[in-house]
Design an enzyme around this catalytic site. Structure first.
Site, PDB file in Angstrom:
ATOM      1  N   SER A  22       0.812  -1.216   0.000  1.00 23.89           N
ATOM      2  CA  SER A  22       0.000   0.000   0.000  1.00 23.89           C
ATOM      3  C   SER A  22       0.850   1.273   0.000  1.00 23.89           C
ATOM      4  O   SER A  22       0.441   2.289  -0.571  1.00 23.89           O
ATOM      5  CB  SER A  22      -0.939  -0.002   1.215  1.00 23.89           C
ATOM      6  OG  SER A  22      -0.194  -0.074   2.410  1.00 23.89           O
ATOM      7  N   GLU A  44      10.833  -8.485  -5.289  1.00 22.55           N
ATOM      8  CA  GLU A  44      11.284  -7.237  -4.643  1.00 22.55           C
ATOM      9  C   GLU A  44      12.780  -7.295  -4.358  1.00 22.55           C
ATOM     10  O   GLU A  44      13.506  -6.313  -4.555  1.00 22.55           O
ATOM     11  CB  GLU A  44      10.514  -7.008  -3.342  1.00 22.55           C
ATOM     12  CG  GLU A  44       9.066  -6.612  -3.578  1.00 22.55           C
ATOM     13  CD  GLU A  44       8.242  -6.541  -2.313  1.00 22.55           C
ATOM     14  OE1 GLU A  44       7.247  -5.805  -2.312  1.00 22.55           O
ATOM     15  OE2 GLU A  44       8.561  -7.220  -1.326  1.00 22.55           O
ATOM     16  N   LYS A  69       6.528   1.140  11.562  1.00 20.97           N
ATOM     17  CA  LYS A  69       7.308   0.002  11.043  1.00 20.97           C
ATOM     18  C   LYS A  69       8.710  -0.081  11.659  1.00 20.97           C
ATOM     19  O   LYS A  69       9.416  -1.048  11.472  1.00 20.97           O
ATOM     20  CB  LYS A  69       7.435   0.104   9.520  1.00 20.97           C
ATOM     21  CG  LYS A  69       6.105   0.202   8.771  1.00 20.97           C
ATOM     22  CD  LYS A  69       5.416  -1.130   8.729  1.00 20.97           C
ATOM     23  CE  LYS A  69       4.159  -1.147   7.886  1.00 20.97           C
ATOM     24  NZ  LYS A  69       4.361  -1.012   6.474  1.00 20.97           N
ATOM     25  N   ALA A 119       8.104  -1.642   3.487  1.00 17.73           N
ATOM     26  CA  ALA A 119       8.695  -2.667   4.362  1.00 17.73           C
ATOM     27  C   ALA A 119       7.738  -2.934   5.515  1.00 17.73           C
ATOM     28  O   ALA A 119       6.859  -2.114   5.811  1.00 17.73           O
ATOM     29  CB  ALA A 119      10.040  -2.203   4.896  1.00 17.73           C
ATOM     30  N   LYS A 139      10.469  -7.883   4.887  1.00 13.59           N
ATOM     31  CA  LYS A 139       9.489  -7.565   3.853  1.00 13.59           C
ATOM     32  C   LYS A 139       8.727  -8.831   3.507  1.00 13.59           C
ATOM     33  O   LYS A 139       9.087  -9.918   3.911  1.00 13.59           O
ATOM     34  CB  LYS A 139      10.206  -7.032   2.595  1.00 13.59           C
ATOM     35  CG  LYS A 139      10.704  -5.621   2.769  1.00 13.59           C
ATOM     36  CD  LYS A 139      11.331  -5.044   1.502  1.00 13.59           C
ATOM     37  CE  LYS A 139      10.543  -5.180   0.230  1.00 13.59           C
ATOM     38  NZ  LYS A 139       9.173  -4.656   0.286  1.00 13.59           N
ATOM     39  N   GLY A 140       7.649  -8.657   2.739  1.00 11.34           N
ATOM     40  CA  GLY A 140       6.975  -9.830   2.192  1.00 11.34           C
ATOM     41  C   GLY A 140       5.582 -10.106   2.695  1.00 11.34           C
ATOM     42  O   GLY A 140       4.994 -11.128   2.353  1.00 11.34           O
TER      43      GLY A 140
HETATM   44  C1  5RP Z   1       5.197  -6.807  -0.102  1.00  4.89           C
HETATM   45  C2  5RP Z   1       6.026  -5.981   0.811  1.00  4.89           C
HETATM   46  C3  5RP Z   1       5.478  -4.652   1.188  1.00  4.89           C
HETATM   47  O1  5RP Z   1       6.331  -3.666   0.746  1.00  4.89           O
HETATM   48  C4  5RP Z   1       5.316  -4.616   2.689  1.00  4.89           C
HETATM   49  O2  5RP Z   1       4.477  -5.695   3.064  1.00  4.89           O
HETATM   50  C5  5RP Z   1       4.750  -3.282   3.180  1.00  4.89           C
HETATM   51  O3  5RP Z   1       3.434  -3.136   2.733  1.00  4.89           O
HETATM   52  P1  5RP Z   1       2.550  -1.890   3.142  1.00  4.89           P
HETATM   53  O4  5RP Z   1       3.187  -0.688   2.557  1.00  4.89           O
HETATM   54  O5  5RP Z   1       1.192  -2.180   2.553  1.00  4.89           O
HETATM   55  O6  5RP Z   1       2.508  -1.853   4.645  1.00  4.89           O
HETATM   56  O7  5RP Z   1       7.109  -6.326   1.222  1.00  4.89           O
HETATM   57  O8  5RP Z   1       5.784  -8.058  -0.331  1.00  4.89           O
END
Ligand code: 5RP
Length: 234
Positions: free
Chosen positions: A35, A111, A129, A91, A102-103
């Protein structure tokens, strides 16, 4: 949105704007997933139009691909452009050395490939985060795993003290399948004191395609807070 989510969305947007300021004409850019990365993709689309830039982008997921098209960003591939000028991504956890987990969006393998192909890797996130130690608050390390190996990988994770869970889909029954046709195993280790060591051990398990531990990869992190954006550099 409740007021809490409201400031977080604004913080994510502000961080995204700062990252997109690094984009220059003729850049080849890696587009992250999630997002927060989505806000950067939208801003990049606006910037390309406003400043008449000639940019090409490598998306890290089907989500990023669709968003790039929607926002008028021309797409390229790593085959055509194996060296990128800049990659911008989100992240899930960030420690003070700028190591990352991440992930949670399931796009970690592409990525990591895109980040490693890039001369500069910028992370954007809201300040929730930021953590003292990766893995705290029971946050798992996502692993992309070849489906054939999922059970044996889970056993090996238990063998090194982790708690693995095969990630289930929402809007679909059964496990989620990544853009590469693999599954995701979320492996919880508690607070990770030596993330580089854990990354090596996980990477050496046959069947693990990539891990969500990004060690010494981020060059800059923009952390959005309520009214400011903090820039952290290696
Ligand atoms: C996807 C990722 C995203 O960058 C991570 O989960 C952060 O997501 P968001 O910005 O929605 O919090 O690593 O694989």
């Amino acid at each position: 949105l409740n007021p809490k989510q409201d400031w977080i969305e604004e913080a994510k947007k502000k961080a995204a704007l700062r990252a997109v300021e690094h984009v220059k004409d003729k850049f080849i850019i890696g587009l992250g997933s999630g997002s927060t990365a989505a806000y950067a993709i939208e801003e990049l689309g606006r910037k390309i139009k406003r400043d008449q830039l000639h940019i090409l982008a490598v998306p890290t997921s089907y989500q990023a691909f669709m968003l790039a098209i929607k926002n008028g960003i021309p797409i390229t591939t790593l085959d055509e452009n194996p060296v990128l000028d800049l990659a911008i991504d989100g992240a899930d956890q960030i420690d003070k050395e700028l190591n990352l987990i991440k992930g949670m969006g399931g796009a970690l393998a592409r990525e990591k490939i895109v980040a490693s192909a890039s001369k500069k890797f910028i992370i954007i996130a809201d300040e929730t985060k930021k953590v003292k130690v990766l893995g705290e608050k029971h946050h798992p390390v996502p692993l992309e795993v070849i489906p054939f190996a999922s059970k044996s990988v889970m056993l090996k994770i238990e063998g090194i003290g982790g708690t693995p869970t095969l990630r289930e889909g929402t809007g679909k029954v059964g496990p989620i399948i990544t853009d590469n046709g693999n599954v995701i195993i979320d492996a919880e280790f508690g607070s990770i004191q030596e993330p580089a060591k854990l990354e090596d051990r996980l990477d050496s398990i046959p069947g693990v395609v990539e891990t969500g531990l990004f060690i010494e990869m981020a060059d800059i992190v923009y952390l959005g807070a309520r009214s400011t954006v903090k820039k952290c550099e290696k």
